[in-house]
Design a protein around this motif. Sequence first.
Motif, mmCIF file in Angstrom:
data_model
loop_
_atom_site.group_PDB
_atom_site.id
_atom_site.type_symbol
_atom_site.label_atom_id
_atom_site.label_comp_id
_atom_site.label_asym_id
_atom_site.label_seq_id
_atom_site.Cartn_x
_atom_site.Cartn_y
_atom_site.Cartn_z
ATOM 1 N N LEU A 58 -6.985 -10.332 -39.200
ATOM 2 C CA LEU A 58 -7.591 -11.248 -38.224
ATOM 3 C C LEU A 58 -8.474 -10.479 -37.242
ATOM 4 N N SER A 59 -7.988 -9.311 -36.852
ATOM 5 C CA SER A 59 -8.745 -8.508 -35.905
ATOM 6 C C SER A 59 -10.051 -8.028 -36.541
ATOM 7 N N TYR A 60 -9.998 -7.742 -37.840
ATOM 8 C CA TYR A 60 -11.211 -7.355 -38.571
ATOM 9 C C TYR A 60 -12.208 -8.516 -38.579
ATOM 10 N N GLU A 69 -18.655 -3.249 -35.267
ATOM 11 C CA GLU A 69 -18.567 -1.995 -36.031
ATOM 12 C C GLU A 69 -17.500 -1.061 -35.460
ATOM 13 N N TYR A 70 -17.468 -0.958 -34.131
ATOM 14 C CA TYR A 70 -16.506 -0.042 -33.520
ATOM 15 C C TYR A 70 -15.077 -0.527 -33.764
ATOM 16 N N SER A 71 -14.854 -1.840 -33.608
ATOM 17 C CA SER A 71 -13.487 -2.331 -33.783
ATOM 18 C C SER A 71 -13.045 -2.263 -35.245
ATOM 19 N N ARG A 72 -14.034 -2.278 -36.160
ATOM 20 C CA ARG A 72 -13.667 -2.188 -37.584
ATOM 21 C C ARG A 72 -13.546 -0.744 -38.062
ATOM 22 N N GLY A 73 -13.974 0.213 -37.248
ATOM 23 C CA GLY A 73 -13.945 1.622 -37.654
ATOM 24 C C GLY A 73 -12.534 2.056 -38.019
ATOM 25 N N LEU A 102 -16.834 -8.331 -28.723
ATOM 26 C CA LEU A 102 -17.135 -9.496 -27.885
ATOM 27 C C LEU A 102 -16.558 -10.782 -28.454
ATOM 28 N N ASN A 103 -16.272 -10.762 -29.755
ATOM 29 C CA ASN A 103 -15.717 -11.972 -30.379
ATOM 30 C C ASN A 103 -14.385 -11.701 -31.074
ATOM 31 N N PRO A 104 -13.381 -11.214 -30.325
ATOM 32 C CA PRO A 104 -12.096 -10.943 -30.965
ATOM 33 C C PRO A 104 -11.413 -12.236 -31.417
ATOM 34 N N HIS A 105 -10.535 -12.117 -32.385
ATOM 35 C CA HIS A 105 -9.811 -13.299 -32.858
ATOM 36 C C HIS A 105 -8.822 -13.764 -31.777
ATOM 37 N N PRO A 106 -8.745 -15.093 -31.507
ATOM 38 C CA PRO A 106 -7.834 -15.582 -30.452
ATOM 39 C C PRO A 106 -6.382 -15.135 -30.658
ATOM 40 N N ALA A 107 -5.928 -15.069 -31.912
ATOM 41 C CA ALA A 107 -4.537 -14.667 -32.158
ATOM 42 C C ALA A 107 -4.320 -13.222 -31.733
ATOM 43 N N GLU A 108 -5.338 -12.390 -31.975
ATOM 44 C CA GLU A 108 -5.238 -10.989 -31.576
ATOM 45 C C GLU A 108 -5.205 -10.878 -30.050
ATOM 46 N N VAL A 109 -6.039 -11.688 -29.383
ATOM 47 C CA VAL A 109 -6.068 -11.662 -27.922
ATOM 48 C C VAL A 109 -4.696 -12.015 -27.373
#
Length: 415
Positions: free
Chosen positions: A24-26, A52-56, A385-392
Amino acid sequence: MQLKTVLLVFYVIQILFSLVMKYLSYQGDVSSELHDQILKYFTQEDIQKGIEYSRGGFFASILFDLLDFVIAGLFVFSPFAVRLEDALQKKTGNRFYITVLLFFLIYSMIQLIVSIPFQYYFGFVLEHQFGFSKMTFLDWMVYTGKSLGLGILGGSIGALGIAFLFKKFQKTWKFLVPIISLLFGLLLSILFPIVITPLFYEYQPIEEGSLKKKIVSLCESAKIQVENVYVINESKYSGHTNAYFTGWGEHRKIFLYDTLIQNHSEEEIISVLGHEIGHWTHNHQIIDIAISTLEIFLLCFAVSFLFQKAKSEGAIHLKEFYSPSSLPFLFLILSLFGSLTKPVWSTLSRFHETQADREALILTKDKKSFISTEIKLAKDNRSRLNPHPAEVIYSHSHPTTLERIRFAEKYEFLK
Ligand SMILES: [Zn+2]
């Protein structure tokens, strides 16, 4: 159902859950409505950079979780830990504390050997790839060496202390552990800036000038006493920015990263400090310490109950509660419990962050700088800037950048 089965089920659910969260975070939040809102403050390129950074290191982090999972399982669900303790006992001629120390060191070494390549990849390779890290390989070795050394030293003292408490106070340790960890936490919060920070950073008092004057007058208007304001040389290590308060009462100190001063206007720095002051005036640190002491207290009872139950069933290999080989079992329970309480802690933290944001707005009466700070911080740190709500909900300690900007936009000052 046997406790061993229950634990195994939870243990498997935990790893599956972490994989789902990673997925989900990806993905992030792909709604076009959110996308349009973000574009009011950011460019398409900013969004892309955050993604890109969060998927690294996505696959590496999955591999690391799986290895961690296998090692924890091996220690708890196989007779390995008990056999290791027996062997160490023989070697040390039944000397309890030396056995505890050796067991802890071997256990830590196994985890260390597995985690070092990942630490190098995440902390050095990826941080360089995304343009954050300025460390040379030698800098990284020194930094990592110091943190590992400190971790192993602290862990060894902790393991010996816990073993001592468990063995000497077999009835009362459940009350002693929360009290001691409370005192230890308070001591650490005093010692950290004096002992630990200087091991890693150089810092000096802020230069006289208009920024210092603004900081002093901000603290005065918030009615909080500050001993001194220091600038930390984070730029030696990375481009990440931060500011924080440490210490208590009149010994309170403010630490500003030099990166913050280099990249932000004075008004923006004041906005960041206004937020930090908000944490103090709302007693967030004290609330956190109080809740975690209560949590540790409940955990002690839970752990003790589960241990007795598992031991009486005999399906999991366990010796005495204070035996070093019980350590992995205790860690497993703590980690399962931690997964369950994590969303509660993150939600509390996001609530506190919003309170601190409100305080920053009230103190500075400066929405413009608040918003431009949020935008800059997000850009500089390549925030997603657009994280998944479940991850938040599950793991974010702060509201998203967009939520914080919109909170400021909508905030109405009292006349
Ligand atoms: Zn904060």
